[in-house]
Design an enzyme around this catalytic site. Structure first.
Site, short mmCIF file in Angstrom:
data_model
loop_
_atom_site.label_atom_id
_atom_site.label_comp_id
_atom_site.label_asym_id
_atom_site.label_seq_id
_atom_site.Cartn_x
_atom_site.Cartn_y
_atom_site.Cartn_z
CE1 TYR A 1 47.78 51.21 37.66
CE2 TYR A 1 49.70 50.88 36.31
CZ TYR A 1 49.14 50.99 37.54
OH TYR A 1 49.93 50.89 38.66
CD GLU A 2 45.48 46.27 35.26
OE1 GLU A 2 44.57 45.66 34.67
OE2 GLU A 2 46.68 45.98 35.12
N GLY A 3 41.66 49.67 33.44
CA GLY A 3 40.30 50.16 33.24
C GLY A 3 40.15 51.53 33.88
#
Length: 596
Positions: free
Chosen positions: A440-442
């Protein structure tokens, strides 16, 4: 039950001795920040994390969150009371603006407290963590009226916050999003669409949930150029600014996840919900990425936190578990076997984790101190340097640190043997919880592409050139330290290898972009190893000075031993990554897609 003891001694070493964080008191905003205050915050945060949050970690993992037929969600037993205690004691307000009820303390203290909370209970710590990101986005992009309406109650965590980007068909490529926004005559918008993977999307711990939602206004340009950002509260605000009528936003389901079971990761449905634009039309990503960049550093911190708690449990187990005899003769002669910590391969896994943890902590705290200094330093050139470094380091902190943390938590689980595979020992949870940090978050592959494709070339490569010059100055000052030859040689070699990789990518990435893509993850790991080498060189010099000044505390000698392990056993991975980069894209791309 797994243990956790907050590593306050190491935190204080990094803050006080290596980074001199008290330098922040030279600036008006942080005038009251002294050594005693920093230590008090660390010690009290340690108590809260170990005494309140640690016992709830297994509870959250086993119980998870429950969605009820009306769409409401109940968090695990004890979470609501712990959240109330956290808010009442001011832990959610540490680094926020006093104008909105925050304590105005430096970010480096917030990240240290966040590390402890995440190590004690990662799923729980995500609730205030996401709220912090939403606060930052509203602080950066919101109007004065929006700030006044939302920030005080979010800072106090009476209300929490989320970020809504991902849709079933749309993750990394946000230009594909379909959530739409239709203008109302009063300046608000009707928001309709579905978002998935929304952490803390619905729960029972706050009076309101403030969703930040990316959507496209009808008629807006296609792709990322047509995306706007909206505040969509769970409850609309009444005339007095309190939570009033329920908005048309609901939790459709809770995702069944591998880990972080104590966090309510939701499918969120927006059915003409009332929303209010933040910032400018079609420029919502600018504000959202401010939130995401902050979140990416926090995710790197989560990786460190899980690696730290896994290490503590593995080290305790290795000292206690009796299996086999030392290769050099019995060490526990009165017992039936030796503790497994005598075995070199167990030591290898423990040393690898310890060296990573302490280097990662230094890197994260250094980056956060740079952000603090960027906010208060009067010199424009210095602020510029801080911004350059943060841009360069953010994908490395998120990508490399979580990649490495995944391996170290697995190694710590391995030390338990079969018991590591059994849930009652807790090691499985650390591995499962860590796994999301790589995604997550890229996702980490995207972080590597961002580093190679954007951050290196930004402003003509100024960030890396400035950092290299800083390392050169450090080596000029400390390179002849005959007590730390492995540290200085290691740092110098790492800088040279990274320069070689950078030049290769510059020369070959332009002719064939796939060369840069194929080598991007290896390059990110090289950057991670190089920056940790710099951190370890600084820590080595700091620890040696303490010894030279007469300290006989084992901490300093152990710090040098651990750093030497990093330089001799971990840093040589630079050569493998460099060799892979130089093979280019051909071995990666040669197989026809149909053959997979």
């Amino acid at each position: 039950m797994p243990i956790y003891n907050a590593p306050t001694r190491d935190q204080k070493f990094v803050m006080h001795e290596m980074l001199n964080a008290v330098q922040l008191s030279e600036y008006e905003r942080f005038a009251d920040v002294d050594t005693d205050l920093i230590d008090a915050v660390l010690e009290e945060s340690a108590k809260f994390s170990t005494e309140v949050l640690t016992p709830l970690n297994v509870v959250g993992d086993h119980e998870g969150c429950v969605r009820h037929p009306d769409g409401s969600v109940t968090t695990p037993t004890g979470f609501k009371d712990a959240f109330k205690t956290m808010a009442e004691n001011g832990w959610t307000a540490l680094g926020h603006d006093p104008e909105y009820g925050g304590q105005g303390l430096p970010g480096i203290l917030s990240i240290a407290a966040g590390e402890m909370q995440s190590a004690a209970n990662m799923a729980f710590a995500m609730y205030p963590g996401l709220t912090n990101g939403a606060i930052k986005a509203i602080s950066i992009g919101g109007s004065a009226e929006q700030k006044a309406a939302y920030l005080p109650k979010m800072v106090s965590c009476e209300w929490t916050g989320t970020m809504n980007l991902t849709e079933p068909h749309c993750g990394t490529d946000l230009g594909l999003l379909k959530t739409k926004a239709v203008p109302n005559s009063d300046g608000s918008y009707k928001i309709s669409g579905q978002k998935i993977f929304i952490s803390a999307g619905e729960h029972d711990m706050s009076d309101n949930i403030i969703h930040l939602v990316l959507a496209r206004i009808e008629g807006a340009p296609e792709g990322v150029k047509g995306i706007s950002l909206f505040i969509v509260p769970k409850f609309k605000l009444d005339a007095d600014g309190n939570a009033g009528e329920r908005n048309a936003v609901s939790c459709g389901s809770i995702e069944e996840k591998m880990g972080i079971h104590g966090n309510s990761t939701c499918v969120m449905n927006y059915d003409e919900a009332e929303g209010y634009m933040i910032g400018e039309e079609n420029k919502g990503l600018r504000v959202m990425f401010v939130m995401m960049n902050r979140a990416r550093v926090d995710v790197g911190m989560q990786g460190l936190a899980q690696s730290e708690v896994a290490y503590q449990n593995a080290a305790a187990y290795a000292k206690d578990r009796l299996q086999g005899r030392s290769l050099t003769g019995p060490k526990n002669e009165d017992g039936p076997a030796d503790p497994i910590i005598v075995h070199p391969d167990v030591r290898r896994m423990l040393m690898e984790t310890k060296a990573f943890n302490e280097g990662a902590r230094a890197l994260i705290y250094w980056a956060t101190l740079l952000e603090d200094l960027e906010n208060v330093h009067p010199d424009e050139k210095f602020r510029e340097k801080c911004d350059d470094y943060l841009g360069l380091l953010t994908p490395v902190i998120k990508g490399y640190l979580t990649d490495k943390a995944m391996q170290t938590t697995i190694d710590c689980q391995q030390i338990f043997g079969g018991h590591g595979y059994i849930e009652e020992w807790g090691m499985s949870q650390f591995v499962r919880d860590t796994r999301i940090a790589l995604i997550y978050e890229g996702a980490n592959g995207i972080q590597a592409l961002d580093l190679v494709g954007r951050k290196l070339a930004r402003k003509g490569g100024r960030a890396l050139m400035t950092l290299n010059a800083e390392i050169d100055a450090f080596l000029a000052e400390n390179g002849d330290n005959d007590k730390l030859p492995d540290f200085m040689t290691g740092l110098k070699t790492a800088k040279g290898k990274l320069t070689e990789a950078t030049m290769w990518l510059m020369q070959n990435g332009m002719t064939n972009p796939n060369n840069a893509g194929a080598g991007s993850v290896d390059y990110m790991h090289m950057m991670g190893l190089s920056t940790l080498a710099y951190m370890w060189a600084m820590m080595g010099v700091t620890a040696q000075k303490a010894i030279d000044n007469g300290s006989n505390e084992d901490f300093y000698a152990n710090k040098i031993i651990t750093g030497r392990y990093f330089m001799l056993r971990m840093l040589p991975m630079m050569d493998a990554h460099l060799a892979k980069i130089k093979t280019g894209a051909e071995p990666v791309m040669a197989l026809d897609a149909a053959a997979f």
